[in-house]
Write a protein that holds these residues in place. Sequence first.
Motif, short mmCIF file in Angstrom:
data_model
loop_
_atom_site.label_atom_id
_atom_site.label_comp_id
_atom_site.label_asym_id
_atom_site.label_seq_id
_atom_site.Cartn_x
_atom_site.Cartn_y
_atom_site.Cartn_z
N CYS A 107 0.84 -1.20 0.00
CA CYS A 107 0.00 0.00 0.00
C CYS A 107 0.87 1.25 0.00
O CYS A 107 0.59 2.23 -0.71
N TRP A 108 1.94 1.23 0.78
CA TRP A 108 2.85 2.36 0.84
C TRP A 108 3.45 2.66 -0.54
O TRP A 108 3.50 3.81 -0.97
N GLN A 109 3.90 1.63 -1.24
CA GLN A 109 4.49 1.84 -2.56
C GLN A 109 3.47 2.46 -3.52
O GLN A 109 3.79 3.39 -4.26
N THR A 110 2.25 1.96 -3.49
CA THR A 110 1.22 2.51 -4.37
C THR A 110 0.90 3.95 -3.99
O THR A 110 0.68 4.80 -4.87
N SER A 111 0.89 4.25 -2.71
CA SER A 111 0.60 5.62 -2.28
C SER A 111 1.70 6.58 -2.70
O SER A 111 1.42 7.74 -3.07
N ARG A 112 2.95 6.14 -2.68
CA ARG A 112 4.04 7.02 -3.10
C ARG A 112 4.01 7.24 -4.62
O ARG A 112 4.38 8.32 -5.10
N TRP A 113 3.55 6.23 -5.34
CA TRP A 113 3.31 6.42 -6.77
C TRP A 113 2.24 7.49 -6.98
O TRP A 113 2.38 8.38 -7.82
N MET A 114 1.17 7.43 -6.19
CA MET A 114 0.10 8.41 -6.33
C MET A 114 0.61 9.81 -6.03
O MET A 114 0.19 10.79 -6.68
N LYS A 115 1.52 9.94 -5.08
CA LYS A 115 2.11 11.25 -4.80
C LYS A 115 2.93 11.74 -5.99
O LYS A 115 2.96 12.95 -6.28
N GLU A 116 3.59 10.82 -6.68
CA GLU A 116 4.32 11.20 -7.90
C GLU A 116 3.35 11.62 -9.00
O GLU A 116 3.61 12.57 -9.74
N VAL A 117 2.24 10.91 -9.10
CA VAL A 117 1.23 11.25 -10.11
C VAL A 117 0.72 12.66 -9.90
O VAL A 117 0.47 13.41 -10.86
N GLN A 118 0.54 13.06 -8.65
CA GLN A 118 0.05 14.40 -8.34
C GLN A 118 0.94 15.49 -8.92
O GLN A 118 0.49 16.61 -9.16
#
Length: 205
Positions: free
Chosen positions: A16-27
Amino acid sequence: MTEQVTFWFDVACPFCWQTSRWMKEVQKVRDIDVEWVPMSLAVLNDGRDLPADYAAAMEANWGPARVFAKVKEERPDQVDALYTAMGTLVHPGGEGHKQGYGAYDEIIAKALAEVGLPEHFAEVANTTECDDLLRGFHAKAIEAVGDDVGTPVVALNGTAFFGPVITRVPEGEEAGELFDHAVGLASYPYFFELKRTRTEDPQVR
């Protein structure tokens, strides 16, 4: 057009953490609006017959999840920052894989202080005061995606999936392209699942 994302998380989960950090990059590279919502692996596994070590990990997971439920209810604008602060301690900081009730108490206190939230939020970690609230947030994730899941649950413009599950965090345009593909798949009402066996663990940095 702004893409709408709902991201249900359990701070203890490294995937979940890895996916969330990807989402922060997407932002950084796409026009997206992300709502961060707690769910709980402890709730998901409540009442199941688990191996002893995993059961002890689920006992530990109640604490931070309860705190996130209270913060989401009372200070929703701070959930994102608290997840980043606490998740950084747990994952890059090497403070994960805790076992037993109260195991995350020190981490919870540190993260709350880092983002300027009052200490009293930590008080719910080892009580059942916010359990109904947490179960309610969790239920919304399960309602959106079904019960054969873990974390994260991500809704893209209203269509929810378990995942994406990634082991590395793409950056820049690569992060945006992966997001574009995920949104594209979510746009097909008859698309449900892609899966393959993982060959590496999360590459947390």
